[in-house]
Design an enzyme around this catalytic site. Structure first.
Site, PDB file in Angstrom:
ATOM      1  N   ASP A 360     -49.602 -10.639  11.484  1.00 51.13           N
ATOM      2  CA  ASP A 360     -48.761  -9.895  12.410  1.00 51.13           C
ATOM      3  C   ASP A 360     -49.616  -8.734  12.937  1.00 51.13           C
ATOM      4  O   ASP A 360     -50.694  -8.430  12.393  1.00 51.13           O
ATOM      5  CB  ASP A 360     -47.469  -9.398  11.739  1.00 51.13           C
ATOM      6  CG  ASP A 360     -46.381  -9.070  12.774  1.00 51.13           C
ATOM      7  OD1 ASP A 360     -46.726  -8.855  13.957  1.00 51.13           O
ATOM      8  OD2 ASP A 360     -45.195  -9.015  12.405  1.00 51.13           O
TER       9      ASP A 360
HETATM   10  C1  BGC Z   1     -43.937  -8.379  15.651  1.00 50.68           C
HETATM   11  C2  BGC Z   1     -44.315  -9.825  15.920  1.00 50.68           C
HETATM   12  C3  BGC Z   1     -44.892  -9.951  17.299  1.00 50.68           C
HETATM   13  C4  BGC Z   1     -46.098  -9.020  17.418  1.00 50.68           C
HETATM   14  C5  BGC Z   1     -46.790  -9.072  18.766  1.00 50.68           C
HETATM   15  C6  BGC Z   1     -45.071  -7.418  15.968  1.00 50.68           C
HETATM   16  O1  BGC Z   1     -44.589  -6.111  15.982  1.00 50.68           O
HETATM   17  O2  BGC Z   1     -43.520  -8.227  14.312  1.00 50.68           O
HETATM   18  O3  BGC Z   1     -43.189 -10.649  15.771  1.00 50.68           O
HETATM   19  O4  BGC Z   1     -45.249 -11.272  17.575  1.00 50.68           O
HETATM   20  O5  BGC Z   1     -45.663  -7.679  17.212  1.00 50.68           O
HETATM   21  O6  BGC Z   1     -46.036  -8.456  19.743  1.00 50.68           O
END
Ligand code: BGC
Length: 865
Positions: A360
């Site tokens: 993530d």
């Molecule tokens: C989220 C993810 C997301 C990523 C990219 C993170 O804050 O938890 O689900 O894909 O950001 O935007």
């Protein structure tokens, strides 16, 4: 507390890092200035809130991409430059053996060799298990071939994102020799940060349909849109469980039951990848609440992990998913992206996952995460715009010093490049045609229209996912009312259009999306006011409205004399980097927003045909008004995307006979739920979240503790009535003689063996029992019923009283009877044996029920011994 927790999370490392342990934590400052919308954009580590407004400054004009160095320049010559500064302590090396492909001979017709672009046709009672191993093997061969001429630095480059906002997409892998690079883009319901794309219903809405065909179709339509925009890797679906009723991101996922979540994930991934884009199963694992998500340890026992939280990821692997995203939180005191047990042992060994694991955004906490199984770090830099990376130069340095084997880097790069070949993205794939960070970038925004006619599907899923909770005196469907009034801000448009708030972080009108990274831009938003006004004109009905939530005296007065008073209320939540009205991602309570309960009561006091429509991200407490005699109907309309108003009108007027079912329990009191949001904690410690309820989440807890819910999991009314009869069950003989000895051992009560891919093995998942029964439409209009199958294990097995293991949907004309089937596998009947580390049939009699909800059982049977 701080040091013990942090030291234990470092259990992977055989050495003690020199720098203060606190440096391992991301920057967790939570200050933020209120925005004009009233929402607060926090500056926490996970903040993506500025994405929409800031533009790229460091990208090159031609590709929009710059890179983080992969040479060892950032590593000190005397030691290893790590996340915690320079460690001069000798570090032992980590040998690596790649996980081989599980060896099962293809076995058509049950286990056909399958290309992800051509999955098996969707079925209401799926019995084909696609075998993606040959497609992976072919992709691996091509990837190895391509990478054979790559230097160590070049291979590391493929594992390391270019850094936050250094490319066109939210995540970017740079071009490298013949490899054109990769675009990774949110979200689970739209191509985020672009135009000419559809805003689909949220995951929770499609789960509420209990309809596999709609799950698949939505996945396919989204896959086509991602591909049409040039995205290689879609950052969805999201499959964390609705363990906590207030969980901020629950609406992105598929509800509070692992089987429903698993099937929704499975069909969505088959659809997305059929559309050409690589899907991402996220967030692995135990990211069930937003509060302190980067600083909490979800402490979960092995059986609960296998049976509840990991199950949707197992189904994702069986759908041939290309990527898995590890989560921000710690799991049993080790960061999820650094978790050897979860990534290497369960995902790659036990499930036989062939694709790549990406972090993530900023969830990578260590270079040695590569050893724990992490294959790609996103967005690449340690913290946003820090200019350094745990991979990049540090990974190169670790390999050069013999700490991490080059074979592991080969494996990481191979998995990533293989995903690209596996989806055939190496030939004729569209170029990235948008700039996620600058909608005004004239060079890169090509404004490709990818919407096709997907709005029709959006409308259908919206209606099919709407749950009719109450309908007295046939209040619905509406029958040419003389006049009607729409009450509440949720009935109409927000003050400044559907994209008023950054990442949808606000709520002042009709709610059709939660907030955070799991969103997209609305191309338009059909409100209930717009849809119902149009529909009412066909009947000559007069239409009035009052969108003021708080002037309840006025609302009551205006409701007088109306044939129907429709009150619209909502409840919103999202990702933790945006705070809306004091809700820090997770909801702070389970009551309707904007004073909704008072509005309902004020209208119901004056009008004896008050109909409540709810747009909520999750359960609400309905007790203040649900039994009010003047409230004749309640429509649970969910989070339905750009056609949400039309979907509501379709239900209200009977153009669509409701068949949606609750994907979670609606309780009478918040304290009735078996697991509660954990708040508190400070910036200096890891918050412990003990999943001490084990298997007893949602309806499992209500059943076990004998608590009466207001509306149980799986509940939903129709405008017609269904009758069940004539149940039978018969074994299905295996087609897989090679694994007959495993079947015999399972029947004798032995656990499945420990092996590569052992939990996704054919013998365990192939159809083993077929349950059949009749369903008759005993009413006067056509409709769809959602029969559900619940297993009841013997008491000694330690299982909840009832567990969902099958559902189907069947469309039946009035007076017609249909024979329906639901197939069970050996896996469906098994429990996880923590001692043997395998799936085992519990000792004793296993029974089952088929019915219309988790409490409305119509037929019963016994699994043949
Ligand atoms: C989220 C993810 C997301 C990523 C990219 C993170 O804050 O938890 O689900 O894909 O950001 O935007």
């Amino acid at each position: 507390m701080l040091s013990t927790k942090l030291l234990s999370l470092l259990c992977l490392l055989p050495f003690v890092l020199g720098a203060p342990a606190g440096e391992l934590l991301p920057n967790l400052a939570a200050s933020g200035a209120p925005s004009s919308s009233g929402a607060t954009l926090s500056t926490s580590a996970s903040s993506t809130a500025t994405q929409a407004t800031s533009s790229t400054t460091s990208s090159s004009a031609s590709t929009g991409i710059s890179t983080i160095s992969t040479s060892s320049a950032s590593a000190s010559s005397s030691g290893v430059s790590t996340e915690s500064g320079v460690s001069s302590t000798p570090i032992s090396s980590y040998p690596f053996t790649p996980f081989p492909t599980p060896t099962l001979p293809p076995n058509p017709p049950v286990f056909p060799a399958t290309d992800p672009l051509s999955p098996p046709a969707v079925s209401n009672d799926p019995q084909i298990i696609p075998d993606f191993a040959p497609a992976w093997a072919a992709a691996y061969e091509k990837a190895k071939n391509l990478l054979s001429s790559y230097t160590l630095e070049e291979k590391v480059n493929i594992t390391t994102g270019v850094g936050w906002q250094n490319g066109l997409c939210v995540g970017n892998i740079p071009a490298n020799k013949n490899f054109p690079g990769l675009c990774l883009e949110d979200s689970p319901l739209a191509v985020r940060y672009t135009d000419y794309a559809t805003a689909f219903p949220a995951g929770i809405q499609v789960a509420s349909t209990f309809n596999r065909a709609l799950m698949r179709a939505r996945g396919l339509a989204m896959g086509q849109e991602f591909k049409g925009k040039g995205v290689h890797i879609a950052l969805g679906p999201m499959m964390n469980m609705g363990r906590i009723a207030q969980g901020g991101r629950n609406w992105e996922g598929f509800g509070a039951d692992p089987f429903l979540t698993g099937e929704s994930a499975y069909e969505t991934i088959l659809g997305l990848q059929q559309g050409g884009v690589q899907a991402t199963a996220k967030h692995f694992i135990n990211n069930e609440q937003e509060h302190f998500r980067t600083q909490e340890s979800s402490n979960v026992d092995d059986r609960t992990q296998h049976e509840i939280y990991a199950h949707p990821f197992l189904r994702s692997v069986m759908a041939g998913v290309s990527s898995v995203m590890c989560s921000y939180n710690l799991v049993n005191d080790t960061y999820a992206c650094n978790n050897d047990k979860m990534i290497n042992d369960i995902l790659k060994r036990e499930y036989g996952f062939q694709g790549f694991v990406q972090s993530d955004w900023q969830a990578t906490m260590s270079t040695l995460s590569a050893v724990a199984g992490l294959d790609m770090t996103m967005p690449g830099d340690v913290t946003f715009n820090s200019g350094d990376s745990y991979f990049g130069g540090n990974l190169t340095s670790f390999v050069n010093q013999g700490i991490i084997s080059e074979a592991r880097v080969d494996d990481m790069a191979t998995r990533i490049v293989a995903g690209w070949y596996y989806l055939h993205q190496d030939s004729g794939y569209p170029e990235v045609s948008f700039n996620a960070f600058d909608l005004n970038d004239e060079v890169h925004n090509k404004h490709i229209n990818v919407q096709s006619d997907h709005y029709k599907l959006v409308r259908e899923v919206g209606a099919a996912g709407t749950v009719l909770l109450k309908n007295e005196n046939d209040a619905l469907p509406l029958n040419k009312p003389r006049n009607l009034i729409l009450m509440g801000s949720d009935a109409g448009p927000g003050k400044a259009g559907p994209n008023e708030f950054t990442d949808q972080g606000g709520s002042d009108g009709f709610l059709a999306m939660g907030w955070g990274s799991g969103t997209g831009n609305f191309p338009y938003l059909v409100t209930p006011y717009e849809a119902i006004s149009q529909r009412a004109r066909l009947d000559g009905s007069s239409v009035f409205w009052d969108f003021d939530d708080f002037d309840t005296a006025q609302a009551g007065n205006m409701a007088i004399g109306q044939a129907v008073a429709l009150v619209f209320v909502n409840s919103d939540s999202g990702e933790d980097y945006i705070v809306v009205d004091g809700n820090e991602g997770d909801r702070k309570n389970l009551t309707a927003w904007h004073g909704g309960d008072n509005l309902i009561l004020a209208v119901a006091a004056q009008n004896n045909n008050t109909i409540v429509v709810v747009n909520s991200v999750g359960p609400l407490i309905l007790e203040p008004w649900i039994e009010h005699p003047n409230i004749t109907a309640v429509v649970w309309a969910g989070i339905a995307g750009q056609e949400g108003g039309n979907a509501i009108a379709d239900i209200l007027y009977g153009a669509y006979n409701p068949s949606g079912r609750l994907p979670y329990t609606i309780a009478k009191s918040p304290s009735d739920y078996g697991a509660q949001l954990v708040t508190g904690g400070s910036g200096n410690e890891i918050l412990s979240i003990d999943y001490s309820e084990g298997l007893m989440i949602d309806y499992r807890h209500f059943d076990a503790a004998n608590i009466e819910p207001r509306f149980e999991f799986g509940f939903g009314l129709s405008y017609t009535k269904f009758k069940y009869s004539d149940i039978a069950i018969s074994p299905i003989w295996t087609s897989d003689m090679a694994q007959q000895h495993l079947i015999t051992a399972w029947e004798d009560g032995e656990a499945s063996p420990i092996a590569e891919g052992s939990s996704t093995a054919l013998w365990l998942h192939e159809p083993a029992f077929k349950v059949t029964f009749n369903v008759r439409n005993a009413g006067s209009i056509a409709g769809a019923e959602i029969p559900q199958l619940y297993i009841h294990h013997p008491t000694d097995a330690g299982e909840p009283p009832s567990v969902l293991k099958g559902f189907t949907n069947v469309e039946i004309n009035p007076g017609e009877t249909k024979r329906v089937s639901i197939t069970l596998s050996r896996y469906d009947l098994s429990i996880w044996d923590v001692v043997a580390q395998g799936w085992r049939k519990p000792v004793g009699e296993i029974t089952f029920s088929v019915g219309a909800s988790s409490r409305d059982f119509k037929l019963k049977g016994v699994i043949p011994a």
